[in-house]
Motif scaffolding. Structure first.
Motif, PDB file in Angstrom:
ATOM      1  N   VAL A 169      -7.879   1.975  -3.543  1.00 55.48           N
ATOM      2  CA  VAL A 169      -8.065   2.332  -2.133  1.00 55.48           C
ATOM      3  C   VAL A 169      -6.799   3.031  -1.655  1.00 55.48           C
ATOM      4  N   ILE A 170      -6.936   4.179  -0.993  1.00 60.42           N
ATOM      5  CA  ILE A 170      -5.799   4.920  -0.440  1.00 60.42           C
ATOM      6  C   ILE A 170      -5.866   4.827   1.087  1.00 60.42           C
ATOM      7  N   LEU A 171      -4.759   4.405   1.690  1.00 58.69           N
ATOM      8  CA  LEU A 171      -4.698   4.183   3.137  1.00 58.69           C
ATOM      9  C   LEU A 171      -3.574   4.997   3.758  1.00 58.69           C
ATOM     10  N   ASN A 211      -5.390   2.668   7.761  1.00 57.21           N
ATOM     11  CA  ASN A 211      -6.724   3.247   7.928  1.00 57.21           C
ATOM     12  C   ASN A 211      -7.143   3.906   6.616  1.00 57.21           C
ATOM     13  N   LEU A 212      -8.431   3.862   6.318  1.00 61.44           N
ATOM     14  CA  LEU A 212      -8.935   4.353   5.042  1.00 61.44           C
ATOM     15  C   LEU A 212      -8.892   5.878   4.963  1.00 61.44           C
ATOM     16  N   LEU A 214     -15.535   0.102   4.366  1.00 58.80           N
ATOM     17  CA  LEU A 214     -15.186   1.399   3.776  1.00 58.80           C
ATOM     18  C   LEU A 214     -15.578   2.532   4.719  1.00 58.80           C
ATOM     19  N   VAL A 215     -14.968   2.541   5.905  1.00 56.82           N
ATOM     20  CA  VAL A 215     -15.217   3.579   6.907  1.00 56.82           C
ATOM     21  C   VAL A 215     -13.965   4.439   7.010  1.00 56.82           C
ATOM     22  N   ILE A 216     -14.110   5.721   6.695  1.00 56.42           N
ATOM     23  CA  ILE A 216     -12.964   6.633   6.706  1.00 56.42           C
ATOM     24  C   ILE A 216     -12.303   6.648   8.088  1.00 56.42           C
ATOM     25  N   SER A 217     -10.973   6.617   8.087  1.00 55.71           N
ATOM     26  CA  SER A 217     -10.134   6.650   9.296  1.00 55.71           C
ATOM     27  C   SER A 217     -10.194   5.364  10.109  1.00 55.71           C
ATOM     28  N   LYS A 218     -10.765   4.296   9.530  1.00 56.98           N
ATOM     29  CA  LYS A 218     -10.808   3.005  10.206  1.00 56.98           C
ATOM     30  C   LYS A 218     -10.010   1.990   9.393  1.00 56.98           C
ATOM     31  N   PRO A 219      -9.492   0.922  10.073  1.00 57.57           N
ATOM     32  CA  PRO A 219      -8.698  -0.085   9.357  1.00 57.57           C
ATOM     33  C   PRO A 219      -9.507  -0.784   8.268  1.00 57.57           C
TER      34      PRO A 219
END
Length: 564
Positions: free
Chosen positions: A169-171, A176-177, A196-201
């Motif tokens: 996982v890259i944050l 945020n994802l 797994l929601v992009i741009s969410k914590p």
């Protein structure tokens, strides 16, 4: 490569013997380290041979067991304890646990120093590094090629997952994802463990708050346990950082297999490549922001600009030419600027916080009762709120209410930042928007000059101050004040009274003694006494309309002249 079994046959450290963990005799040794502090558990790597005098765990059976457990989980090669310093014989609980886990536990004769052992073993292990370094260089070249050919973060993440045989996982730096890659052999898919929601914590504060602040300075991965639905998942967390700037994190879920030494080198390589990718993405974002800022700078400056250009650029940047707009200006200040080591880091952190605030304001835009366009510039966030010309005009109280809501939310989200908001008036067309922007700026300027502690203010609250400050020179201000209210101010100065502030509250609450006294947290009779004394000093009954106007103007000058 050197193994634990090989240690027993090195003549330079003759007498070293295996006490437990016989099944781990073939464990390979790549490096030697000393453990005399429990904090080192965070930074353990596979194939490390750990040396210790036993000082940190000599008095605690619980810590003794933890040492064995932590080293075994980290795939360390073994633990060597120097005898006759704190232990005449090794604790039986450590021997039993080491045997159970197949983790080599060795005794080092007293006559050897730990530094001697490190030097001897490192000399033997250096040869094994050539092969590992070649593999690391091959991986680095492959990753660099992906970056050069524009493969992007998704392809880099996929390459890492395939290399270390685990989900990745890259944050971003706020957890945020940005990207993730499942692994086909993982028993528990990522989607069953984390959102797994992009741009969410991805993780909650209970997880991220356990990550040390100094992690980016060490630039090594740390191990953590992630708990979900009663299950424990082992993780490795690697910062994506350059110098003191953190751009994000790599999180590896060890749900397929434990990481080996080469995997850690892979993490370091990917961290570097991702940092370059993040820097490139940031530079592209800054160019877009600069283009956007340049347009708004022209629009809000009041300089002539053609209607056709406004129409074209407004549509490009999310504005409606025929909407009625007003401007809010959010000024940010760090509460403790000395906490930053230099001005570059301070500026970088403020820009990062401003960007987060813009994102939050856009998320809360539904409460604005209009369409929100938001961007940041230096230490300020510009918020433009537009409404269709068919809708009723925004009132001062409505605009202030929205600004107060923005403040409350930002204040809750960003604890280390002080926010002040100035609100301009609403104007019928976008061509007049610069006037509202100027008014919002003027509010912030006057707030600072008058030393007001207000968090949110509208231009109408300061309209009289603006008129006086821009149309009456300081000499005339002083002369008018001296003639009108100096007697009261001098009395306050000589006797420590509060007649000037009492007079301000008297007018603020429209001569309502009870409300004014309540606001000052004093008894009603005390307030009346102060007003009566003020009347005596002014030789006035405070009833003449013209005289009252002069007194109110003098109170404004009292603030502008900084006599408080």
């Amino acid at each position: 490569m050197l193994t634990v079994n090989d240690l027993l046959h090195i003549k330079a450290i003759e007498g070293i013997k295996l006490a437990a963990g016989h099944t781990g005799m073939t464990n390979q040794i790549s490096i030697v380290n000393i453990i005399e502090n429990p904090d080192v558990f965070d930074w353990l790597s596979p194939n490390e041979l750990i040396l210790s005098t036993g000082y940190i765990f000599k008095d605690s059976a619980e810590l003794q067991d933890r040492v064995i457990q932590e080293l075994a989980e980290s795939n360390c090669a073994g633990l060597v304890i120097k005898m006759k310093r704190y232990f005449d014989k090794l604790p039986q609980n450590m021997i039993d646990l080491a045997d159970k886990l197949g983790f080599p536990l060795l005794e080092l004769p007293f006559q050897y120093t730990l530094s001697q052992v490190i030097a001897i073993i490192n000399e033997k292990t250096n040869a094994g590094y050539d092969s590992l370094n070649r593999r690391s260089l091959d991986l680095h070249n492959a990753l660099f090629k992906i970056a050069l050919e524009g493969g992007g973060i998704e392809q880099i993440t996929a390459e890492l997952s395939a290399t270390i045989h685990n989900p990745v996982v890259i944050l971003d730096r706020d957890w945020n994802l940005l990207c993730y890659k499942e692994h086909a052999e993982a028993i528990t898919p990522l989607e069953q463990m984390i959102p797994l929601v992009i741009s969410k914590p991805v993780f909650g504060a209970d997880f991220t708050d356990r990550i040390p602040n100094y992690m980016s300075e060490i630039k090594r991965s740390i191990k953590r346990s992630y708990f979900h639905n009663g299950q424990e998942f082992k993780c490795r967390i690697m910062p994506v950082a350059v110098s003191s700037f953190v751009y994000g994190f790599i999180v590896v879920f060890q749900t397929v297999r434990k990481l080996v030494e080469f995997d850690y080198l892979a993490l370091e390589n990917v961290s570097t490549i991702l940092a370059l990718d993040r820097i490139k993405a940031r530079e592209i974002e800054e160019v877009k922001l600069k283009i956007r800022q340049d347009f708004f700078d022209v629009l809000l400056s009041g300089n002539p600009i053609s209607a056709k250009m406004i129409d074209t650029l407004s549509d490009m940047h999310g504005l409606q030419e025929k909407y009625a707009y007003y401007c809010l200006l959010v000024h940010m200040e760090t509460k403790d600027p000395e906490s930053y080591s230099n001005m570059v880091i301070h500026k970088y952190e403020l820009e990062h916080i401003a960007k987060k605030c813009v994102q939050l304001i856009n998320e809360w835009s539904e409460s604005a009762n209009g369409e929100v366009t938001c961007y940041y510039r230096n230490q300020q966030i510009v918020i433009l709120v537009g409404r269709s010309e068919n809708k009723a005009a925004i009132t001062k109280n409505e605009a202030k209410s929205y600004a107060q809501e923005i403040y409350d939310r930002l204040h809750h989200q960003q604890k280390g930042i002080a926010f002040f908001i100035g609100v301009g008036g609403q104007y019928k067309t976008i061509h007049m928007l610069y006037k509202s922007f100027f008014e919002a700026q003027e509010v912030l300027r006057l707030q600072q000059r008058l030393k007001y502690n207000r968090i949110v203010s509208h231009y109408e609250d300061f309209a009289v101050y603006h008129f006086l400050d821009n149309n009456v020179n300081a000499v005339e201000m002083e002369r008018f004040f001296q003639k009108t209210l100096n007697a009261v101010a001098e009395h306050d100065h000589l006797f420590g009274t509060s007649f000037m502030s009492t007079l301000e509250y008297y007018f603020k609450y429209n001569h309502n003694v009870s409300e004014a006294a309540k606001a000052m947290y004093i008894h009603r009779n005390t307030f009346i006494y102060r007003i009566d004394k003020t009347k005596e000093l002014l030789h006035s009954d405070l009833k003449d309309a013209d005289e009252l106007l002069q007194i109110q103007l003098a109170l404004k000058l009292y603030r502008l002249l900084n006599k408080t």
